[in-house]
Design an enzyme around this catalytic site. Structure first.
Site, PDB file in Angstrom:
ATOM      1  N   ASP A   1       0.849  -1.197   0.000  1.00 52.96           N
ATOM      2  CA  ASP A   1       0.000   0.000   0.000  1.00 52.96           C
ATOM      3  C   ASP A   1       0.880   1.241   0.000  1.00 52.96           C
ATOM      4  O   ASP A   1       1.645   1.460   0.942  1.00 52.96           O
ATOM      5  CB  ASP A   1      -0.913  -0.029   1.233  1.00 52.96           C
ATOM      6  CG  ASP A   1      -1.694   1.263   1.422  1.00 52.96           C
ATOM      7  OD1 ASP A   1      -1.888   1.988   0.435  1.00 52.96           O
ATOM      8  OD2 ASP A   1      -2.108   1.537   2.568  1.00 52.96           O
TER       9      ASP A   1
ATOM     10  N   ASP B   1      -4.182   3.815   2.592  1.00 49.25           N
ATOM     11  CA  ASP B   1      -5.617   3.575   2.754  1.00 49.25           C
ATOM     12  C   ASP B   1      -5.920   2.136   3.152  1.00 49.25           C
ATOM     13  O   ASP B   1      -7.081   1.731   3.228  1.00 49.25           O
ATOM     14  CB  ASP B   1      -6.382   3.941   1.480  1.00 49.25           C
ATOM     15  CG  ASP B   1      -6.000   3.074   0.280  1.00 49.25           C
ATOM     16  OD1 ASP B   1      -5.080   2.239   0.417  1.00 49.25           O
ATOM     17  OD2 ASP B   1      -6.614   3.249  -0.794  1.00 49.25           O
TER      18      ASP B   1
ATOM     19  N   ASP C   1      -1.805  -1.280  -3.953  1.00 46.54           N
ATOM     20  CA  ASP C   1      -2.083  -0.535  -5.180  1.00 46.54           C
ATOM     21  C   ASP C   1      -0.925  -0.662  -6.161  1.00 46.54           C
ATOM     22  O   ASP C   1       0.104  -1.269  -5.867  1.00 46.54           O
ATOM     23  CB  ASP C   1      -2.366   0.938  -4.857  1.00 46.54           C
ATOM     24  CG  ASP C   1      -1.339   1.541  -3.912  1.00 46.54           C
ATOM     25  OD1 ASP C   1      -0.133   1.458  -4.223  1.00 46.54           O
ATOM     26  OD2 ASP C   1      -1.729   2.082  -2.854  1.00 46.54           O
TER      27      ASP C   1
ATOM     28  N   ASP D   1      -4.670 -10.731 -15.853  1.00 48.38           N
ATOM     29  CA  ASP D   1      -5.791 -11.636 -15.735  1.00 48.38           C
ATOM     30  C   ASP D   1      -6.840 -11.300 -16.791  1.00 48.38           C
ATOM     31  O   ASP D   1      -7.156 -10.119 -16.995  1.00 48.38           O
ATOM     32  CB  ASP D   1      -6.423 -11.530 -14.347  1.00 48.38           C
ATOM     33  CG  ASP D   1      -6.390 -12.839 -13.594  1.00 48.38           C
ATOM     34  OD1 ASP D   1      -6.989 -13.802 -14.103  1.00 48.38           O
ATOM     35  OD2 ASP D   1      -5.775 -12.908 -12.517  1.00 48.38           O
TER      36      ASP D   1
ATOM     37  N   ASP E   1      -9.072 -16.675 -16.660  1.00 51.84           N
ATOM     38  CA  ASP E   1      -9.871 -17.166 -15.550  1.00 51.84           C
ATOM     39  C   ASP E   1     -10.954 -18.127 -16.042  1.00 51.84           C
ATOM     40  O   ASP E   1     -11.679 -17.817 -17.003  1.00 51.84           O
ATOM     41  CB  ASP E   1     -10.509 -15.965 -14.847  1.00 51.84           C
ATOM     42  CG  ASP E   1     -11.222 -16.322 -13.574  1.00 51.84           C
ATOM     43  OD1 ASP E   1     -10.547 -16.751 -12.624  1.00 51.84           O
ATOM     44  OD2 ASP E   1     -12.463 -16.158 -13.521  1.00 51.84           O
TER      45      ASP E   1
ATOM     46  N   GLU F   1      -6.881 -21.134 -16.796  1.00 57.27           N
ATOM     47  CA  GLU F   1      -7.367 -21.809 -15.593  1.00 57.27           C
ATOM     48  C   GLU F   1      -8.555 -22.660 -16.010  1.00 57.27           C
ATOM     49  O   GLU F   1      -9.540 -22.138 -16.552  1.00 57.27           O
ATOM     50  CB  GLU F   1      -7.797 -20.794 -14.533  1.00 57.27           C
ATOM     51  CG  GLU F   1      -8.298 -21.468 -13.262  1.00 57.27           C
ATOM     52  CD  GLU F   1      -9.100 -20.539 -12.383  1.00 57.27           C
ATOM     53  OE1 GLU F   1      -9.075 -20.717 -11.152  1.00 57.27           O
ATOM     54  OE2 GLU F   1      -9.759 -19.619 -12.911  1.00 57.27           O
TER      55      GLU F   1
ATOM     56  N   HIS G   1      -4.070 -17.127  -5.558  1.00 58.92           N
ATOM     57  CA  HIS G   1      -5.008 -16.328  -4.774  1.00 58.92           C
ATOM     58  C   HIS G   1      -6.240 -17.118  -4.343  1.00 58.92           C
ATOM     59  O   HIS G   1      -7.007 -16.650  -3.495  1.00 58.92           O
ATOM     60  CB  HIS G   1      -5.450 -15.119  -5.596  1.00 58.92           C
ATOM     61  CG  HIS G   1      -6.136 -15.509  -6.876  1.00 58.92           C
ATOM     62  ND1 HIS G   1      -5.452 -16.078  -7.925  1.00 58.92           N
ATOM     63  CD2 HIS G   1      -7.434 -15.444  -7.266  1.00 58.92           C
ATOM     64  CE1 HIS G   1      -6.292 -16.342  -8.913  1.00 58.92           C
ATOM     65  NE2 HIS G   1      -7.493 -15.970  -8.534  1.00 58.92           N
ATOM     66  N   ASP G   2      -6.443 -18.320  -4.922  1.00 58.83           N
ATOM     67  CA  ASP G   2      -7.603 -19.147  -4.594  1.00 58.83           C
ATOM     68  C   ASP G   2      -7.254 -20.357  -3.733  1.00 58.83           C
ATOM     69  O   ASP G   2      -8.140 -21.144  -3.402  1.00 58.83           O
ATOM     70  CB  ASP G   2      -8.273 -19.650  -5.882  1.00 58.83           C
ATOM     71  CG  ASP G   2      -9.070 -18.577  -6.593  1.00 58.83           C
ATOM     72  OD1 ASP G   2      -9.516 -17.626  -5.921  1.00 58.83           O
ATOM     73  OD2 ASP G   2      -9.248 -18.688  -7.825  1.00 58.83           O
TER      74      ASP G   2
END
Length: 571
Positions: free
Chosen positions: A35, A39, A43, A112, A212, A266, A338-339
């Site tokens: 970050d 916030d 990013d 992605d 994806d 994927e 990430h999954d």
């Protein structure tokens, strides 16, 4: 058993070589990486500030999870504008600066591509639900009264795959969250709009796509009911559907083949036979992610239950993919993304042998045939986090299934399902990157959007950089070794001990210009101390790398420490 091989077909031709085969990919989940503006959300500028760290790993490609404009109901996989950047991540100028700096460091960037579905906020869906003739058939709608869904298909996130829309007075299909309506790829206008979007990004200079759930685009005619007892009800009618190959071939012919890029799809429920259709030498994709090795710790077919896993089953799966695609296609190698929960907490020992098992699992991934994908924090040996309360969860999938478990079983509250939810939640991969031991792990100065793993005080980049024996520095050695050894990229795979229940040993063998090189990998996947006799023949053995301090150069009989990994060169 002779291992040396001199078959002419072992030689790798120039036509078989490709930059994406010889690359190592580093996946960045931008919301949780760094970050820059305080916030609590990662990013693009924060990522750009950490590029030197990524480059120091020796990797070649960065895969960036979705940064497109989105209401973030599924953390960016619900896209409302494919050609805009989500405001909390920055601006298009920030993205352009990032791409330039990635290329300046001799790395590539892939994005992605999420085109099975969009967000409900996407202009196409807004117009479609209003009945605009131009967009009326962009999504899969079926008439109904809100009481009886069109079929029994289920959402991967739980519940029916159909949502009744009061505005259009019809059901729309969503194979994932209700916020993610499926596009109707049978509509040629949909396909053309998607192809135009792909070309738009490629013209901006990116180096490829991770696609994806790309094998869900084609749905069976008539949308028939699925087997109610299957793992994912309806999947036989929407995975690898009748037009799937045609859609991808058109994408390749019209757009992808015009660029020097890499593509990885994927593909849920993918088998080796099906993969060869997509990733053969003439296939539309370069490689594909399958999920067979990520289901070893399921209880039967049940994802939201945990069972014991078997190393011989892992060998069978890996062997099938290593040999089944040889000469026909290319593997995508991964443990985490990430999954997926953290692999050390699944197939390692996060309590007693975190370092050793993290190194072993990395050794395995980076010594197989295929392109390895390292997920952020994997190179540190990051672990699953404690999820003490439902309020801590951010993953819509975990929340939905936790609620389903509470409703369907005899449970009084979250504590009764916490173990399985905490083990399986995708949030485990999404806790902030652990840069140092400060309050928020150096990720942010504000309250982070998701909890920081409490073990960041000892598992972090700053501590790993100062420790020669860290998981991080071992990963650097692995990446460097793979860079120097073509055999680890292109060599033939042979499993030496297919029936051994704790030791995984295999060779990688390659012949080029009449010279044969062989690499032996020996891995003890558990906490015992087995002695194994290996069926290898050699004149001289050189230990290239180990996660223990070893000088043993006689690999025909070895006694291995808990979670020990060794890599030898045999001459």
């Amino acid at each position: 058993m002779p291992i040396q091989r001199t078959k002419p077909e072992d030689t790798v031709s120039d036509d078989e070589r490709a930059w994406w085969k010889e690359s190592v990919v580093y996946q960045v989940y931008p919301r949780s990486f760094n970050d820059s503006d305080g916030d609590g959300v990662g990013d693009l500028r924060g990522l750009a500030d950490r590029l030197d760290y990524i480059a120091s790993l020796g990797v070649d490609v960065i895969w960036l999870n979705p940064v497109y404009d989105s209401p973030q109901e599924d953390n960016g996989y619900d896209i409302s504008d494919y050609r805009a950047i989500y405001e909390e991540f920055g601006t298009m100028a920030d993205w352009e600066r990032l791409l330039e700096e990635v290329h300046d460091r001799d790395m590539r960037l892939i994005m992605d591509l999420v085109v099975n579905h969009t967000s409900r906020d996407h202009e196409w869906f807004v117009e479609s639900r209003q009945g605009n003739p131009e967009y009326e058939d962009y999504y899969i709608w079926r008439e109904g009264d809100g009481e009886d869904p069109p079929n029994n298909w289920e959402s991967f996130f739980g519940g029916s795959a159909w949502e009744y829309d009061e505005e259009r007075e019809a059901y729309y299909l969503h194979l994932y969250d209700t916020s993610q309506p499926d596009l109707d790829w049978a509509n040629e206008d949909v396909r053309q709009d998607v192809f135009d979007t792909i070309e738009w990004w490629l013209e901006k200079g990116i180096d490829g796509f991770r696609m994806d759930v790309i094998n869900l685009l084609s749905k069976a005619d008539g949308l028939p009911d699925g087997d109610p007892d299957s793992e994912w009800v309806g999947s036989e009618h929407f995975i690898d559907g009748p037009e799937m190959t045609a859609y991808l071939e058109a994408m390749d012919e019209q757009v992808l083949s015009n660029y020097d890029i890499m593509t990885v799809g994927e593909m849920p429920q993918l088998t080796v036979d099906e993969a060869s259709t997509y990733v053969s030498a003439d296939g539309p994709l370069d490689m594909a992610f399958h999920f067979q090795h990520t289901k070893l710790d399921y209880d039967g077919d049940e994802r939201w239950a945990v069972g014991d896993w078997d190393l011989t089953e892992l060998k069978e799966i890996v062997g099938r993919w290593q040999t089944g695609l040889e000469g026909e296609g290319w593997n995508a190698l991964y443990w985490e993304n990430h999954d997926q929960p953290r692999v050390v907490s699944r197939y390692g020992d996060p309590v007693n042998y975190r370092r050793e098992s993290a190194k072993l699992l990395g050794t395995f991934m980076l010594t197989l045939r295929g392109t390895p994908y390292i997920y952020q924090g994997q190179e540190l040996g990051m672990t699953n986090a404690p999820w003490e309360s439902m309020d801590d969860l951010r993953d819509v999938d975990a929340i939905n299934h936790a609620e389903e478990l509470l409703e369907s079983e005899d449970h009084e509250g979250y504590d009764d399902v916490r173990d399985v939810v905490a083990y399986r939640s995708r949030d485990n991969a999404r806790t902030p990157m652990q840069w140092d031991d400060s309050e928020h792990a150096g990720f942010t100065d504000a309250d982070p959007w998701i909890q920081v793993n409490p073990n960041h005080d000892e598992v972090n980049v700053e501590a790993a950089e100062a420790d020669e024996d860290s998981v991080l520095n071992y990963y650097r050695d692995l990446v460097d070794l793979r860079e120097r050894k073509d055999t680890l990229v292109y060599g033939e795979y042979d499993d030496l001990l297919p029936d051994h229940e704790s030791v995984y040993a295999y060779t990688r063998t390659m012949t080029e210009d009449g010279e044969t090189e062989q690499v032996l990998v020996v891995l003890n996947f558990f906490g015992d101390r087995p002695t194994v006799d290996l069926p290898v023949q050699y004149d001289e053995a050189t230990l290239l790398l180990s996660n223990y301090d070893r000088s043993d150069d006689a690999p025909e009989s070895v006694t291995l420490a808990p979670y020990e990994a060794r890599i030898y060169q045999l001459d």
